[in-house]
Design a protein around this motif. Structure first.
Motif, PDB file in Angstrom:
ATOM      1  N   SER A 653       0.837  -1.196   0.000  1.00 20.84           N
ATOM      2  CA  SER A 653       0.000   0.000   0.000  1.00 20.84           C
ATOM      3  C   SER A 653       0.874   1.249   0.000  1.00 20.84           C
ATOM      4  CB  SER A 653      -0.912   0.008   1.236  1.00 20.84           C
ATOM      5  OG  SER A 653      -0.130   0.199   2.410  1.00 20.84           O
ATOM      6  N   ARG A 654       0.305   2.345  -0.460  1.00 17.28           N
ATOM      7  CA  ARG A 654       1.028   3.615  -0.421  1.00 17.28           C
ATOM      8  C   ARG A 654       1.395   3.961   1.018  1.00 17.28           C
ATOM      9  NH1 ARG A 654      -1.748   8.805  -3.012  1.00 17.28           N
ATOM     10  NH2 ARG A 654      -1.325   7.586  -4.885  1.00 17.28           N
ATOM     11  N   LYS A 655       0.497   3.670   1.951  1.00 22.08           N
ATOM     12  CA  LYS A 655       0.732   3.990   3.354  1.00 22.08           C
ATOM     13  C   LYS A 655       1.984   3.278   3.874  1.00 22.08           C
ATOM     14  CE  LYS A 655      -1.511   3.825   7.903  1.00 22.08           C
ATOM     15  NZ  LYS A 655      -2.739   3.399   8.639  1.00 22.08           N
TER      16      LYS A 655
END
Length: 764
Positions: A653-655
Motif C-alpha cells: 500500500s502507499r501507506k
C-alpha cells in the motif's frame, strides 16, 4: 647520514638500508655515524608531527623530505592523543600511553611500518619482508597494530608464556590481521629474545627464506627505525614544560625511565647528544636489576634467575640496546669483546664512565606501595612500570625530573587493584571494571573491547621449534578476508547494509589439479565467483586450491554467501593482475548476488547505501556514532533466503511505502548522530519483517523479551533468522538479561557482541 654496525664501524649503509635490514649481518646493531645538533628553542612552537619531521629528517637523509613529511602525517593521523605532561605533587609525568595499544611503543611502531614500506619501494625491493619480533608484552601488540595488513609484509610475534599480563596476552592473541602470527614460547622474555636472535644469525634459515623471496627484519628497538622516532617525545616534553613556564630557557631537566631492553632511555641519550638540555637520565629497573648492578659496579651479569614481576615489560636480563651505548662510549672492538663475553660467559666487565646516568631499582613491595601512595596522595593512577620509575626518581632526589609513564594502569589492572588494597576477582575484566569503579579513571576503549574479542592465535611451542614455525609461516599462500554483513537494517530493504566483525577467511595457492578445480567450480560459490570473474573479462581461469574457514553462521542473514562471492572475485582480480577496484568488484558481485545491499558492505566495510541502476553503481558510505553498539541474537534454526523471499507480497500500500520511506530517510542520520530517540523509530519496517518474523519459531516470545530489555531497537538481519539489537555503547546488562530470558525458551540461541568492521574485504 650513514649508519654503522656496532660491531664494525667501517660498515656504512644508508638509513633506508638500515631500516630494511633491522640488524647487521655481523650481529651488530645499526647506529648513526654522528649526532646532529637540534635547537629546541628555534622549534618551540611546532606541533608533534612537524617536530618529528624536523628531527627525523636529520637522520633519514636519504628519504625525500616531502615524502617523509607525508609518512609522518599518515602514521600519526589516527593517533588519539600526543604526549601529555601531567603534574602531580610537583612530579611531572610524561604520559606516553594514549595510543591504540595503551603503551609508549605506539609512538614508534605506528611510524616504522610506513618507513619500512617506503624504504623497500625506493630501493626496488619486491621480496616479502618477514618481521620477526620477540616481546615482553607491549612491543608485540604495538607491532601487530603498526604492521596490520601491510602489503608484502608478514609479522610473526613471539612472547614468553611466563611474564606477560592477561591484557597484554589478549591484545596479541586476538589480532585478526591476515599477515600476522603470534606464538607463545615456553619460558621468559630472554628465552624468546635469544630464540629470535638465533634465527637472525642462522645462515641456513636466511638462505631458505631467500629462496622463497623472503627476508627478515625486526620491529624491536634493535631496528633503528623503531628507536629514532622515540627521540621526538623527549624534545616535545621539554618544549611543553618551557611553554608552560615550568622551566627557563636552557634549564636542564632529568628523565626517569622504566626500562628493561634499554631502548626508551637510549632515545633520551640520543636527544641529549643532539643538544637537548638534559641533566641526568635515570635508569629505573624492577627486581631484575641487571642494569642497576652494571651502572653501579661496571659488571654486567646475566647469570641469575629471571624474576616474574608485576612490571613484566621490564623482566629482561639481556638488554639489547645497551650494545649501542657501549659503542657510543667506546669502540666496535670493545663491543665485539663484551658481546662475546656475554654470549659465552653470561657476563662482562667494563670501566667505561657513564656520567649522564643514574640508576636504581624497586622490588615488588616497593612498587606496590608506590602505586598506593601516589593514588592516596595525588588521586593519580599509575601502572607498575611507572611506579618503578616514581620510586627510583624519589630515591635519586634529582630536581626537575620528568617520570616517563609508559603504560596504562588498565593493562595491569589486577596488580594495580591489589596494590590499592582491593580484593581481586579471578576474571581480569571484572578487575578492570572494579578498578574503574574505585578510581573513576576511564578504561581505554581498545582494552574494554578485548572482553568480547575472539581468540585467533593459540600456538605454544618450545623455543627449539621456532625455526620450523618461521619457515612454515613464510610459505603461506595468498590470503583473503571478507567480513560478515547485516543487510536491510529494518526499512532499508535491499539498499542498506553494514559490515560486522565475523569473517570468512581463505588462503589459496595455484594448483595443477585441474580436475579437482573444475569440480569445485560446480559445487563451491567461491570457485564459481572466481571463474565467473575470469569469464567476465574474457580470460581463461587459473586453477587454484582454496582452504577457507569462517565464523559466520550459515543461512542466518549475516551474508555468508556474499562473503564467498566477494572472496572469489578478489582472488580472480589478484590472479588476472587487475588493480583492486572496489566499485568494479561490487558491480560484478551484484550481478552474481542479484542485489548490492549485502555485498556492498562486505567489500567496503562500515555502513553503505547502494543503488544498482542501468549497470551502474551508486554508493554512499558512512560511519555510525560510537554511542551505539550491536548485539546479534542468533537462533539455532536457519532461514533460507528463498523461503524468506517467497512470503513477501507482490504489492504494498502507499501507506506502507511512505512509512518505510520516512524511516529509511532518518535511519542513516540517526546512526551517524547516535540519537537514541530517533533510532527507536528509525528501524521500524512494514515491507518485509512482519512477513518473515512468522517464519522464525518463538518470535513473539523473543520480541517480548527484547521489549523488556534496555535495547534501543532491533531489526531482522538480511533475510533472517538473526535478529540484530541496537544498544547504547555503555549497556552491559541487556546481553545478560536476554540470556536469562532466552534460556527459558525451547530453542537454542546465541548472543554475540559485534563491532562494526570498517576495513571491508582485504587481500594480502
Amino acid at each position: 647520514m650513514k649508519f654503522l654496525s656496532t660491531r664494525n664501524k667501517d660498515l656504512k649503509i644508508s638509513a633506508r638500508e638500515a631500516i630494511v635490514k633491522g640488524i647487521s649481518e655481523d650481529g651488530g646493531l645499526f647506529v648513526p655515524e654522528s649526532f646532529p645538533r637540534f635547537d629546541i628553542f628555534e622549534n618551540i612552537e611546532l606541533k608533534y608531527t612537524d617536530l618529528a619531521h624536523k628531527i627525523l629528517s636529520l637522520y633519514l637523509t636519504d628519504f625525500d623530505e616531502g615524502d617523509l613529511k607525508e609518512l609522518i602525517e599518515k602514521s600519526y593521523a589516527t593517533f588519539p592523543e600526543f604526549v601529555a605532561n601531567v603534574e602531580y605533587n610537583s612530579n611531572e609525568y610524561l604520559e606516553l600511553y594514549h595510543g591504540k595499544t595503551s603503551a609508549f611503543k605506539d609512538f614508534a611502531l605506528c611510524l616504522l611500518p610506513n618507513l619500512l614500506a617506503y624504504a623497500k619501494k625506493s630501493l626496488g625491493i619486491e621480496d616479502k619482508t618477514l618481521i620477526l619480533t620477540a616481546t615482553s608484552g607491549d612491543t608485540g601488540k604495538a607491532a601487530l597494530e603498526g604492521f596490520y595488513n601491510k602489503e608484502n609484509i608478514d609479522i610473526l610475534v613471539v612472547y614468553p608464556t611466563d611474564g606477560v599480563s592477561a591484557v597484554q596476552k589478549l591484545q596479541m592473541d586476538t589480532t585478526d590481521s591476515l599477515n600476522s602470527k603470534v606464538i607463545a614460547i615456553e619460558g621468559n622474555f630472554d628465552d624468546a629474545q635469544s630464540s629470535v636472535k638465533e634465527i637472525f644469525n642462522n645462515p641456513e634459515i636466511k638462505k631458505s627464506l631467500s629462496d622463497k623471496n623472503v627476508y627478515l627484519s625486526s620491529a624491536n628497538s634493535i631496528n633503528i627505525g623503531r628507536l629514532l622516532p622515540q627521540i621526538v617525545y623527549y624534545f616535545y616534553a621539554y618544549a611543553d614544560l618551557y611553554k608552560n613556564n615550568k622551566i627557563q630557557k636552557d634549564e636542564k631537566i632529568s628523565f626517569c625511565v622504566p626500562t628493561g631492553n634499554f631502548g626508551d632511555i637510549l632515545a633520551g641519550f640520543y636527544a641529549k647528544e643532539m643538544g637537548l638540555p638534559v641533566d641526568k637520565l635515570i635508569i629505573a629497573s624492577n627486581s631484575n636489576n641487571v642494569l642497576t648492578d652494571f651502572f653501579s659496579t661496571g659488571v654486567y651479569n646475566a647469570n641469575r634467575e629471571l624474576e616474574k614481576t608485576m612490571s613484566p615489560s621490564m623482566d629482561i636480563l639481556i638488554s639489547s640496546n645497551l650494545e649501542r651505548l657501549l659503542f657510543h662510549k667506546s669502540s666496535d672492538e670493545v663491543v665485539v669483546e663484551k658481546m662475546n663475553d656475554l654470549k659465552t660467559k653470561g657476563e662482562f666487565n667494563s670501566d667505561i664512565k657513564f656520567d649522564e646516568f643514574l640508576c636504581g631499582f624497586a622490588n615488588e613491595e616497593e612498587t606496590s606501595k608506590t602505586i598506593l601512595k601516589v593514588y592516596e596522595e595525588d588521586k593519580y593512577l599509575i601502572d607498575p612500570h611507572t611506579a618503578v620509575a616514581k620510586f627510583v626518581a624519589d630515591k635519586c632526589g634529582v630536581s626537575n625530573t620528568v617520570i616517563l609513564s609508559t603504560a596504562s594502569p588498565y593493562k595491569f589492572s589486577s596488580s594495580v587493584l591489589s596494590s590499592l588494597g582491593e580484593k581481586l576477582s579471578e576474571d581480569e575484566f571484572d578487575n578492570i571494571e572494579l578498578l574503574n569503579e574505585k578510581t573513576g579513571v576511564e578504561i581505554p576503549k581498545e582494552i574494554a573491547k578485548l572482553r568480547n574479542k575472539k581468540l585467533i592465535h593459540d600456538t605454544k611451542i618450545d623455543k627449539k621449534d621456532i625455526s620450523k614455525e618461521v619457515l612454515n609461516f613464510s610459505d603461506r599462500g595468498t590470503r583473503i578476508s571478507v567480513p560478515a554483513t547485516s543487510a536491510n537494517l529494518g526499512p532499508g530493504f535491499d539498499a542498506l547494509g553494514l559490515a560486522v566483525n565475523l569473517y570468512n577467511i581463505c588462503e589459496y595457492k595455484k594448483t595443477d589439479e585441474v580436475e579437482e578445480y573444475n569440480k569445485n567450480i560446480k559445487e563451491n560459490l567461491i570457485y564459481k565467483s572466481y571463474d565467473y570473474t575470469f569469464n567476465y573479462y574474457g580470460e581463461k581461469s587459473v586453477p587454484i586450491k582454496i582452504e577457507s574457514k569462517t565464523d559466520i553462521p550459515m543461512s542466518r542473514g549475516l551474508g555468508s554467501s556474499s562473503t564467498c562471492v566477494v572472496m572469489g572475485i578478489l582472488a580472480a582480480f589478484h590472479e588476472i593482475h587487475k588493480e583492486i577496484d572496489r566499485r568494479e568488484i561490487l558491480k560484478i558481485a551484484t550481478e552474481i548476488e542479484g542485489h548490492p545491499d549485502n555485498v556492498s558492505p562486505a567489500i567496503f566495510g562500515g555502513f553503505t547505501s547502494t543503488v544498482f541502476e542501468d549497470n551502474k553503481i551508486y554508493l554512499e558510505e558512512f560511519k555510525a556514532s560510537d554511542k551505539i553498539k550491536f548485539l546479534a541474537l542468533i537462533p539455532d534454526s536457519p532461514l533460507l533466503t528463498e523461503s524468506a523471499r517467497k512470503v513477501l507480497p507482490e504489492n504494498y500500500s502507499r501507506k506502507d511505502a511512505v512509512f518505510n520511506i520516512s524511516r529509511t530517510s532518518i535511519l542513516p542520520l540517526a546512526l551517524i548522530s547516535g540519537n537514541y530517540e530517533n533510532l527507536k523509530i528509525a528501524f521500524q519496517d512494514k515491507i518485509h519483517e512482519s512477513y518473515r518474523f512468522k517464519l522464525i519459531p518463538e518470535m513473539d516470545k523473543i520480541q517480548a523479551a527484547i521489549k523488556e530489555s534496555d535495547a534501543i531497537s532491533h531489526y531482522l538481519s538480511g533475510a533472517g533468522s538473526t535478529i540484530m539489537l541496537v544498544l547504547k555503547s555503555d549497556d552491559f546488562k541487556t546481553k545478560e538479561f536476554l540470556g536469562e530470558k532466552l534460556s527459558k525458551l525451547d530453542g537454542d540461541y546465541k548472543l554475540i557482541d559485534l563491532e562494526i568492521d570498517y576495513k571491508g574485504a582485504l587481500i594480502i
